[in-house]
Scaffold this active site. Structure first.
Site, PDB file in Angstrom:
ATOM      1  CB  ALA A   1       9.969 -14.374  -3.172  1.00  0.00           C
ATOM      2  CG  MET A   2       5.540 -14.230  -6.471  1.00  0.00           C
ATOM      3  SD  MET A   2       4.790 -14.953  -7.947  1.00  0.00           S
ATOM      4  CE  MET A   2       6.232 -15.589  -8.775  1.00  0.00           C
ATOM      5  NE  ARG A   3       7.733 -16.459   0.293  1.00  0.00           N
ATOM      6  CZ  ARG A   3       8.669 -17.073  -0.420  1.00  0.00           C
ATOM      7  NH1 ARG A   3       8.439 -17.346  -1.701  1.00  0.00           N
ATOM      8  NH2 ARG A   3       9.828 -17.421   0.112  1.00  0.00           N
ATOM      9  CE1 TYR A   4       8.490 -12.937   2.476  1.00  0.00           C
ATOM     10  CE2 TYR A   4      10.000 -13.603   0.724  1.00  0.00           C
ATOM     11  CZ  TYR A   4       9.385 -13.846   1.942  1.00  0.00           C
ATOM     12  OH  TYR A   4       9.667 -14.989   2.635  1.00  0.00           O
ATOM     13  CB  THR A   5       7.565  -7.291  -4.465  1.00  0.00           C
ATOM     14  OG1 THR A   5       7.086  -8.290  -5.357  1.00  0.00           O
ATOM     15  CG2 THR A   5       9.038  -7.520  -4.183  1.00  0.00           C
TER      16      THR A   5
END
Length: 800
Positions: A116-120
């Site tokens: 998810a974009m919150r992790y990358t």
């Protein structure tokens, strides 16, 4: 608010609205712009990252922040579509050169979803910044964003041809595009050639752009398809996996796949091959394993014993994605409309864009330079009447009054007056006055240069070429995809795929061969060639990458090596041993090397052995399509060695010299043309225990230099040689001694190209000038050059 109700037919409304929708998704969603190779969402992502400072030299930033910036300012769509586009720009199996660097899980070649974009986390790659370079210098047009709160670029400056380098794929209403990625260095080189010659043909461009260069590597087949696509925008090629064969300890073989076709899902490929095994569609596969790890892609297909691995491989090529067909469909937005474009049109559109970008940048820099020049001239003028200026400012009521007084009294402009009143006191030192004068000179030169660029189209093109060359030098990489074209299958000349380049071929006496750029050779000089201890240069000459090298050995065999297959190595570095290119025996040594441009010639080779055999064979006999093993050039009998290979355009005299000092000179017209497997005829009638040490072509202006084992050198002129018939004993060139007689260990024909000699013993070498050796009469033993008590017995001599 009054409503307006229109009475329209459903057919008209549907047609009109679908037309508007189609135009939108064609121009604003699915197709790339030919100028920067980007779709709108990709352009917005890169620009948002750039404008927020998320560049390669900064820390990584959460992907969610970038997605939010893009949605909030430029792209009012769902976050998933923006994030998916952002992830694709970071995937090195999708793009030949990634435009975004990403930390974390950004998907895989197995089509696994990214985190998810919150992790990358992500940031621009260094190359991506070349797409955006100079965007703040009014190089491209900006338009209002969707809510008129900010501006966004219509296109990026794109300092390299990104559409060809990274390719594109997309589907819109009525249009689709499939443009493969290419090698950056090849694309830039082709662009440079196009700038030099706008009438360049596709065939000529293909000497520089060999074909697509996929990030996943693989093998490309079908040069006709490449050429057709480059001409028309549509074409078809075959892309197959790179498959190698390994033998296991139990004697079984396995096929190892290390590269797969572009955009093939690896896990689906493994599954498909295993299904073929399980369904017994193919007999002979034991197991299929995905052994991919962080070191690289690897699929192992273990085979049963004694199966035909080639047949299994061919079956998998046909029935799985181990081999696919790739269809070019090079559609891009050009002048606001989708167009099917060939490679010349793509390069031309890109070049026109660069002309506009560089011209706009130059105008911007010129405007800034002229404004600064105006200010500097005002400051210099003010400093020249500094006391009066200070007095005027002190007598003024305020800043506005001071400016007006400066304009009225000393005729300064508004801008100059503003700069003067803002001048800080420490700037009034002598140092800063000198600095201003220096800046004035620099600005004059800069303005002159910028005006020259704007006024001279060739100068502007040179700027584009210089900047493209810089990017090529900085970001070039080796080609990943191999292009193959079997003449029988594809029906095309392979030479089209080999760029024509003049290079220096070199071969050492120990068998190290290489090709070197002329630039590297000229920068070093002949003497600085990279050699191992005890080795020396056998031959060097200028050749073309489309030529073929024939390497002859003492076993009577030859190696057929296309020049472009030789490693490109700097002159000062050690070459590649011929055994690494074509396997040869341990006791097999290189005798000579020749370059052939065209085998359709009347020239011929002459082969001479140590035991006095000689043979003539025409050049066309040596042409072959087999490169992987040594081939027979002449039959060499047991206990004999090939010692000389000569190439002549027409019949001429040759001289034979033996160890015991006999010499025979005759014309090659006495030799009949023979096949490659023939042993030849007798060259000279040898005495008992005598052998040949030299057979070389000779002419009237040449001399012969001979070295004996006792350290003597003897030099004779051509007139001493007596032209006779083949197979005779010849004349004597040494004075016979009863005790410790001289024996010739080496001899060479000296032409105008030769100036030095080198004598060798087992542990020493002696260098000297050939002209220092005086010419001798026939019955002498020459002059002693070295003392064999100190130097050792002479075993060989070379001239250069």
């Amino acid at each position: 608010m009054s409503e307006i109700i229109q009475d329209l037919s459903l057919e008209d409304v549907l047609g009109d609205r679908f037309g508007r929708y189609s135009k939108y998704i064609i121009q604003e969603r699915a197709l790339p712009d030919v100028r920067d190779g980007l779709k709108p969402v990709q352009r917005r992502i890169l620009y948002a990252m750039y404008s927020s400072g998320n560049t390669h030299d900064k820390n990584f930033r959460k992907s969610a922040k970038t997605v939010g910036d893009v949605i909030g300012q430029y792209h009012p769509h769902g976050d998933s579509s923006v994030y998916e586009a952002m992830v694709r720009l970071s995937q090195d199996w999708k793009l030949r050169h990634v435009l975004i660097e990403m930390h974390g899980n950004n998907g895989s070649i197995d089509n696994d979803p990214p985190a998810a974009m919150r992790y990358t986390e992500a940031k621009l790659s260094l190359l991506a910044e070349e797409l955006l370079r100079d965007i703040n210098k009014e190089t491209v047009s900006f338009i209002p964003n969707y809510d008129d709160t900010t501006l966004e670029p219509m296109v990026l400056p794109s300092r390299f041809p990104n559409l060809l380098v990274n390719g594109s794929t997309g589907i819109s209403a009525g249009y689709a595009t499939d443009i493969p990625p290419h090698n950056l260095a090849e694309v830039i080189q082709a662009t440079l050639k196009y700038i030099d010659n706008p009438d360049i043909t596709v065939n000529q461009l293909m000497k520089y752009i060999k074909g697509p260069d996929f990030p996943t590597g693989g093998i490309i087949q079908g040069i006709d398809g490449i050429k057709k696509a480059y001409e028309s925008g549509k074409g078809r090629i075959i892309v197959r996996s790179k498959v190698e064969e390994e033998t296991l300890r139990n004697g079984r073989k396995q096929l190892i796949i290390t590269e797969i076709p572009y955009e093939v899902n690896k896990s689906s490929l493994v599954k498909r091959i295993d299904e073929l095994r399980a369904d017994k569609k193919v007999d002979g596969i034991v197991e299929v394993r995905d052994e991919t790890d962080r070191t690289g892609l690897r699929i192992a297909i273990e085979l049963k014993k004694d199966v035909n691995s080639e047949s299994i491989k061919n079956y998998l090529y046909k029935n799985s994605d181990l081999q696919i067909s790739y269809n070019f469909n090079m559609v891009a937005i050009s002048d606001g409309r989708p167009k099917l474009m060939g490679i010349r049109q793509i390069i031309d559109s890109y070049l026109n864009h660069q002309i506009e970008v560089v011209a706009n940048r130059t105008k911007f820099e010129l405007d800034n330079a002229e404004k600064r020049m105006h200010i500097v001239e005002g400051l210099i003028k003010a400093l020249s009447i500094l006391d009066k200026v200070i007095e005027l400012i002190r007598s003024s009521k305020n800043k506005r009054d001071a400016k007006e007084n400066l304009i009225e009294v000393y005729e300064f402009t508004e801008e100059q007056a503003e700069a003067i009143v803002m001048l800080q006191l420490y700037r009034l030192t002598n140092t800063d006055i000198v600095a201003l004068e220096g800046e004035h000179k620099e600005l004059e030169a800069l303005i002159k240069q910028l005006r020259h660029i704007l006024d001279n189209h060739d100068a502007l093109l040179n700027v584009i070429k210089e900047e493209l060359n810089e990017i090529k030098k900085k970001f070039k990489s080796e080609r990943l995809s191999l292009i193959e074209a079997e003449i029988e299958e594809i029906k095309i000349d392979k030479e089209v795929m080999v760029p024509s380049e003049e290079v220096i071929l070199s071969m050492t006496r120990h068998g190290y061969i290489k090709r070197t750029s002329i630039r590297s050779f000229n920068a070093s000089g002949v003497e600085d060639i990279g050699l191992k201890d005890g080795d020396s240069l056998l031959k060097h000459q200028e050749v073309n990458t489309q030529d073929t090298v024939l390497v002859f050995t003492n076993k009577g065999r030859y190696l057929f090596i296309p020049v472009h297959k030789l490693a490109d190595i700097r002159w000062k570095e050690l070459g590649q041993h011929v055994s690494q290119i074509v396997p040869i025996e341990e006791d097999e040594v290189v005798i000579n090397v020749f370059n052939e441009k065209d085998f359709n010639t009347d020239a011929f080779y002459v082969f001479a052995t140590q035991n006095g055999m000689i043979k003539k064979s025409t050049v066309p006999l040596f042409k072959t399509t087999r490169f992987n093993k040594p081939l027979i050039a002449t039959k060499v009998k047991e206990n004999d060695d090939l010692i000389s290979v000569m190439r002549f355009e027409k019949d001429q005299l040759i001289t034979v010299i033996t160890n015991k000092g006999m010499s025979l000179t005759y014309n090659t017209s006495e030799l009949s043309d023979t096949g490659l497997r023939a042993a030849g005829v007798k060259s000279i009638n040898l005495k008992a225990e005598d052998f040949v040490v030299m057979t070389e072509g000779v002419s009237e202006n040449d001399t012969i230099l001979m070295a004996t084992q006792r350290g003597s050198l003897k030099r004779i002129s051509f007139k001493i040689l007596q032209v006779a018939k083949r197979a005779q004993r010849g004349i004597t060139l040494l004075k016979e001694l009863k005790k410790n007689p001289h024996r010739i260990v080496a001899a060479h024909v000296v032409t105008g190209e030769h100036s030095q000699y080198t004598l060798y013993s087992k542990s020493n070498e002696e260098h000297g000038l050939i002209n220092d050796i005086h010419k001798s009469e026939q019955y002498t033993n020459g002059s002693f050059i070295v003392d064999t008590d100190d130097f050792g017995e002479v075993i060989d001599m070379y001239i250069s």
